[in-house]
Design a protein around this motif. Structure first.
Motif, mmCIF file in Angstrom:
data_model
loop_
_atom_site.group_PDB
_atom_site.id
_atom_site.type_symbol
_atom_site.label_atom_id
_atom_site.label_comp_id
_atom_site.label_asym_id
_atom_site.label_seq_id
_atom_site.Cartn_x
_atom_site.Cartn_y
_atom_site.Cartn_z
ATOM 1 N N LEU A 41 45.959 73.259 31.590
ATOM 2 C CA LEU A 41 45.704 71.831 31.133
ATOM 3 C C LEU A 41 44.944 71.091 32.508
ATOM 4 C CD1 LEU A 41 48.328 70.493 28.921
ATOM 5 C CD2 LEU A 41 45.890 70.966 28.333
ATOM 6 N N LYS A 42 45.118 71.639 33.727
ATOM 7 C CA LYS A 42 45.118 71.043 34.919
ATOM 8 C C LYS A 42 43.380 70.816 35.126
ATOM 9 C CE LYS A 42 47.081 73.048 38.409
ATOM 10 N NZ LYS A 42 47.475 74.170 39.465
ATOM 11 N N THR A 43 42.456 71.716 34.867
ATOM 12 C CA THR A 43 41.084 71.288 34.818
ATOM 13 C C THR A 43 40.560 70.737 33.583
ATOM 14 O OG1 THR A 43 40.523 73.506 34.290
ATOM 15 C CG2 THR A 43 40.609 73.274 36.545
ATOM 16 N N ARG A 44 41.550 70.845 32.518
ATOM 17 C CA ARG A 44 40.803 70.259 31.292
ATOM 18 C C ARG A 44 41.378 68.778 30.886
ATOM 19 N NH1 ARG A 44 41.408 75.496 31.268
ATOM 20 N NH2 ARG A 44 39.778 76.773 30.019
ATOM 21 N N VAL A 45 42.054 68.055 31.682
ATOM 22 C CA VAL A 45 42.830 66.731 31.363
ATOM 23 C C VAL A 45 42.122 65.871 32.357
ATOM 24 C CG1 VAL A 45 44.472 65.166 31.199
ATOM 25 C CG2 VAL A 45 44.760 67.632 30.324
ATOM 26 N N ASN A 46 41.422 64.726 31.886
ATOM 27 C CA ASN A 46 40.953 63.637 32.510
ATOM 28 C C ASN A 46 41.825 62.349 32.772
ATOM 29 O OD1 ASN A 46 39.497 62.031 33.915
ATOM 30 N ND2 ASN A 46 37.681 61.549 32.667
ATOM 31 N N THR A 47 42.398 62.151 33.851
ATOM 32 C CA THR A 47 43.492 61.032 33.907
ATOM 33 C C THR A 47 42.978 59.872 34.381
ATOM 34 O OG1 THR A 47 44.210 61.973 35.978
ATOM 35 C CG2 THR A 47 45.385 63.037 34.141
ATOM 36 N N ARG A 48 41.701 59.565 34.506
ATOM 37 C CA ARG A 48 40.910 58.451 35.114
ATOM 38 C C ARG A 48 41.628 57.423 34.729
ATOM 39 N NH1 ARG A 48 35.679 57.797 36.876
ATOM 40 N NH2 ARG A 48 35.082 55.656 36.628
ATOM 41 N N TYR A 49 41.816 57.264 33.304
ATOM 42 C CA TYR A 49 42.420 55.950 32.830
ATOM 43 C C TYR A 49 43.946 55.723 32.669
ATOM 44 C CZ TYR A 49 37.517 54.989 32.137
ATOM 45 O OH TYR A 49 36.176 54.933 32.224
ATOM 46 N N MET A 50 44.745 56.880 32.962
ATOM 47 C CA MET A 50 46.131 56.845 32.885
ATOM 48 C C MET A 50 46.712 55.692 33.619
ATOM 49 S SD MET A 50 47.206 59.209 30.913
ATOM 50 C CE MET A 50 48.875 59.520 31.381
ATOM 51 N N PRO A 51 47.794 55.041 33.082
ATOM 52 C CA PRO A 51 48.489 55.661 31.934
ATOM 53 C C PRO A 51 47.923 54.932 30.309
ATOM 54 C CG PRO A 51 49.848 53.785 32.720
ATOM 55 C CD PRO A 51 48.410 53.966 33.567
ATOM 56 N N LYS A 52 47.073 54.346 30.562
ATOM 57 C CA LYS A 52 46.495 53.937 29.105
ATOM 58 C C LYS A 52 46.118 54.867 28.246
ATOM 59 C CE LYS A 52 45.565 49.287 31.055
ATOM 60 N NZ LYS A 52 44.536 48.270 31.381
ATOM 61 N N LEU A 53 44.923 55.886 28.852
ATOM 62 C CA LEU A 53 44.424 56.801 28.016
ATOM 63 C C LEU A 53 43.970 58.246 28.712
ATOM 64 C CD1 LEU A 53 41.023 56.070 26.096
ATOM 65 C CD2 LEU A 53 41.054 57.724 27.924
ATOM 66 N N CYS A 54 44.063 59.084 28.079
ATOM 67 C CA CYS A 54 43.495 60.486 28.830
ATOM 68 C C CYS A 54 42.723 61.238 27.951
ATOM 69 C CB CYS A 54 44.850 61.407 29.160
ATOM 70 S SG CYS A 54 45.678 62.116 27.606
ATOM 71 N N ASP A 55 41.790 62.099 28.321
ATOM 72 C CA ASP A 55 40.814 62.936 27.609
ATOM 73 C C ASP A 55 41.008 64.417 27.699
ATOM 74 O OD1 ASP A 55 39.325 60.849 26.395
ATOM 75 O OD2 ASP A 55 38.237 60.544 28.220
ATOM 76 N N ILE A 56 41.078 64.965 26.739
ATOM 77 C CA ILE A 56 41.373 66.702 27.087
ATOM 78 C C ILE A 56 40.156 67.248 26.439
ATOM 79 C CG2 ILE A 56 42.990 68.606 26.475
ATOM 80 C CD1 ILE A 56 45.203 66.445 25.782
ATOM 81 N N THR A 57 39.477 68.106 27.119
ATOM 82 C CA THR A 57 38.362 68.629 26.821
ATOM 83 C C THR A 57 38.712 70.381 26.996
ATOM 84 O OG1 THR A 57 36.961 67.048 27.759
ATOM 85 C CG2 THR A 57 35.974 69.105 27.174
ATOM 86 N N THR A 58 38.434 70.970 25.647
ATOM 87 C CA THR A 58 38.470 72.346 25.907
ATOM 88 C C THR A 58 37.348 73.095 25.182
ATOM 89 O OG1 THR A 58 39.756 72.435 23.603
ATOM 90 C CG2 THR A 58 40.835 72.250 25.495
ATOM 91 N N GLU A 59 37.308 74.184 24.715
ATOM 92 C CA GLU A 59 36.068 74.929 24.471
ATOM 93 C C GLU A 59 35.772 74.729 22.897
ATOM 94 O OE1 GLU A 59 38.722 76.426 25.718
ATOM 95 O OE2 GLU A 59 37.968 77.658 27.550
#
Length: 481
Positions: A261-279
Motif C-alpha cells: 500500500l505504500k505506493t498505492r495510497v494517497n494520503t493527501r486529504y487524510m484524515p478526512k479521505l484517502c484514495d487507493i489505486t491498484t491495477e
C-alpha cells in the motif's frame, strides 16, 4: 525476519457506497457512426459538457460540476474527452439514465443495488467502454460492500467462491454478469463488436483483457474515524467473504500489506479521505469526521474528475495492449503492410492522445502519475514503440533484398541486350512464324528468344504483381482496421 499475521478485530460500518464498473470492448471503427446513431435511437444521450440537465441526470442525487471538469483537464485533453458532436475525434460518450433496483445473491448473502445510469464511450482505435454506475442499498458493513463489488466485477464465474451468484433484475435471473450487461443492459453494441475466429479471448474481441474482470472505481463513506491496515488492504483487493461468509484477507502478513500500500495510497486529504489505486480497483474512502460540504465535493470528484482520469489512462493501457497484440498476431512475411499501419497508429496515438501531463490540478496530476506507474503505461509505450521500430527496420531490409534481386535480374537482361546492340531479332519473326523452327536455332538465336520472351514475361509479371499487391494491401487494411 518477523511477520505479523493480519487480524480483523471487528467489522467496519459504512453509511453510503457507490461504484462504477468499466467493461472494455472492441468495436468496428468503420461502423462507429452507425453505432452512435443506434445508441441515440435507443434512449442514450450524447454527453455534452455544457448541457446543465446532464450534470445531474446520470448520478442519482449527485450533481456533476462541468466547471470542475473544464478547469481540471488541459485544453488539448479536454477537446478529446469532451467532443462537441459525434463526428469529432475523441471520446464519444453516450449516457442513459436507468434508476432501477436489482439484487445480487451469492451463497447465503443478499445485496440490493440500484443502477443509476450507463455510459457507452466510443474511443479512438476501436476501443470502447461500458460504464455502469451503481449505488448500494441497505449495505451497512464494509465487508458487504467489498463482497458485492468483488462479485459484480466478475464477468464469468468459474471458481467455487464465485459460482452460485445470481442477479435478479427486471424480473429476470442472470447467473453471468457478462450476459447481464451485454444481453440485457446494453444489447445495442453486440452486433458492432469485433468478432474474430482467431481470437479466443474475452468476447472474441479483447484477448488481452486481463483476468476477465471489470475495472472498478468505488466511493465509500465510513461510519468510522479510522481504518486499520487490514481493511485498507481488503479495499485495495475487494476482498469480501469466503464461501462460509467469513471476512476474507488475501494476504498472510501485515508487513506485506504495508509495503504493497505504500505506493498505492494517497494520503493527501487524510484524515478526512484517502484514495487507493491498484491495477483493477480505484477506491475512495471518506471517514466519519468529515463535513457534509467536503463529502459533496468528494462525491462530485468521484463521479467527474476521477471517472475521466481513470477512463483516459485505462484507454492508454488497453490501446497499447491492443497494439502489442496486433504485432504479435502478424504473419511476418505476409503482413508487412500491417507493420507500416501499426507505425502510423502508434504515431497518431502519441501525437493526438498520449500526453504525460493531462491535468492542471496538482491532486489530479498525482493521481495520473500513480495510474501511469501502476498500469505500467510508459513501459508499455516504450516496448511497443521499440518493437514496431525493429519490425519496420527488418521488413525494410527484407524489402531492400527483394529489390536488389529484381535489379540484378533486370541488369542481366540489360547487359545481354547491350551486348547485341539492342537488336535481339530473328529474321523468321518478321513473317509467318512457325514454332517448329526453334528446334533448328543456333546458340545466338536461342539467346535472342530467351531474352525476348523472358523480358516480356518479366514486364507482365511486374505489372500484375504491383497491381495485385496494391489491391491486397488496401483490402487488408480496410478489412482489419
Amino acid at each position: 525476519m518477523h511477520f505479523t499475521t493480519p487480524v480483523l478485530e471487528e467489522e467496519t460500518k459504512i453509511k453510503n457506497a457507490w461504484m462504477t464498473a468499466m467493461l472494455p470492448f472492441s468495436f468496428m471503427t468503420k461502423k462507429e457512426i452507425a453505432l452512435s446513431e443506434e445508441l441515440l435511437s435507443n434512449g442514450y444521450s450524447f454527453f455534452n459538457l455544457n448541457d446543465k440537465k446532464q450534470q445531474s441526470e446520470f448520478y442519482g442525487d449527485i450533481e456533476l460540476s462541468s466547471i470542475a471538469l473544464k478547469q481540471n483537464f488541459l485544453s488539448y485533453i479536454e477537446r478529446r474527452l469532451f467532443p462537441k458532436n459525434i463526428r469529432d475525434d475523441g471520446f464519444q460518450r453516450f449516457s442513459k439514465e436507468i434508476s432501477k433496483t436489482g439484487s445480487l445473491q451469492i451463497h447465503d448473502r443478499h445485496y440490493l443495488f440500484t443502477i443509476l445510469s450507463i455510459d457507452i464511450t466510443l474511443c479512438p482505435f476501436g476501443i470502447g467502454f461500458v460504464s455502469i454506475r451503481v449505488k448500494l442499498e441497505d449495505v451497512n458493513l464494509f465487508s458487504d460492500a467489498l463482497d458485492f463489488m468483488h462479485h459484480f466485477r466478475i464477468l464469468e464465474p468459474k471458481t467455487n467462491n464465485q459460482l452460485g451468484m445470481e442477479v435478479q433484475y427486471d424480473g429476470e435471473p442472470f447467473t453471468c454478469i457478462h450476459d447481464f450487461i451485454m444481453k440485457h443492459l446494453c444489447p445495442e453494441i453486440q452486433k458492432y463488436t469485433v468478432h474474430d475466429d482467431r481470437r479466443d479471448g474475452y468476447f472474441g474481441s479483447l484477448p488481452y483483457f486481463e483476468d476477465e474482470r471489470m475495472l472498478v472505481t468505488n466511493y465509500i463513506e465510513l461510519d468510522e474515524d479510522h481504518l486499520p491496515i487490514e481493511q485498507l488492504y481488503r479495499a485495495s483487493q475487494l476482498d469480501g467473504y469466503t464461501e462460509e461468509s467469513v471476512p476474507f484477507i488475501s494476504a498472510a502478513n501485515t508487513e506485506h500489506m504495508e509495503e504493497y500500500l505504500k505506493t498505492r495510497v494517497n494520503t493527501r486529504y487524510m484524515p478526512k479521505l484517502c484514495d487507493i489505486t491498484t491495477e483493477h480497483v480505484q477506491t475512495t474512502i471518506v471517514y466519519r469526521d468529515t463535513t457534509e460540504a467536503f463529502r459533496e465535493k468528494a462525491r462530485v470528484r468521484f463521479m467527474g474528475v476521477h471517472y475521466y482520469t481513470i477512463l483516459l489512462h485505462y484507454f492508454y493501457k488497453l490501446t497499447l495492449l491492443e497494439l502489442s497484440f496486433r504485432y504479435c498476431e502478424l504473419a511476418w512475411k505476409k503482413d508487412e503492410i500491417y507493420v507500416e499501419k501499426l507505425m502510423q497508429l502508434i504515431t497518431m496515438f502519441s501525437s493526438k492522445y498520449y500526453f504525460q501531463e493531462v491535468s492542471s490540478r496538482s491532486s489530479s496530476r498525482e493521481m495520473s502519475k500513480r495510474l501511469r506507474e501502476i498500469f505500467k503505461i510508459d513501459e508499455l509505450f516504450s516496448e511497443v514503440s521499440k518493437t514496431l521500430d525493429a519490425l519496420y527496420v527488418n521488413q525494410q531490409k527484407a524489402a531492400d533484398k527483394r529489390q536488389n534481386y529484381l535489379l540484378f535480374v533486370l541488369t542481366m537482361f540489360t547487359v545481354v541486350s547491350g551486348i547485341y546492340g539492342m537488336n535481339l531479332i530473328i529474321e523468321e519473326w518478321d513473317g509467318n512464324y512457325k514454332w517448329s523452327e526453334i528446334f533448328h536455332y543456333n546458340i545466338y538465336e536461342w539467346i535472342c528468344l530467351i531474352t525476348a520472351v523472358g523480358g516480356i514475361l518479366m514486364t507482365f509479371f511486374l505489372l500484375v504483381s504491383t497491381f495485385y499487391n496494391y489491391i491486397r494491401k488496401r483490402l487488408q487494411f480496410w478489412l482489419k482496421y
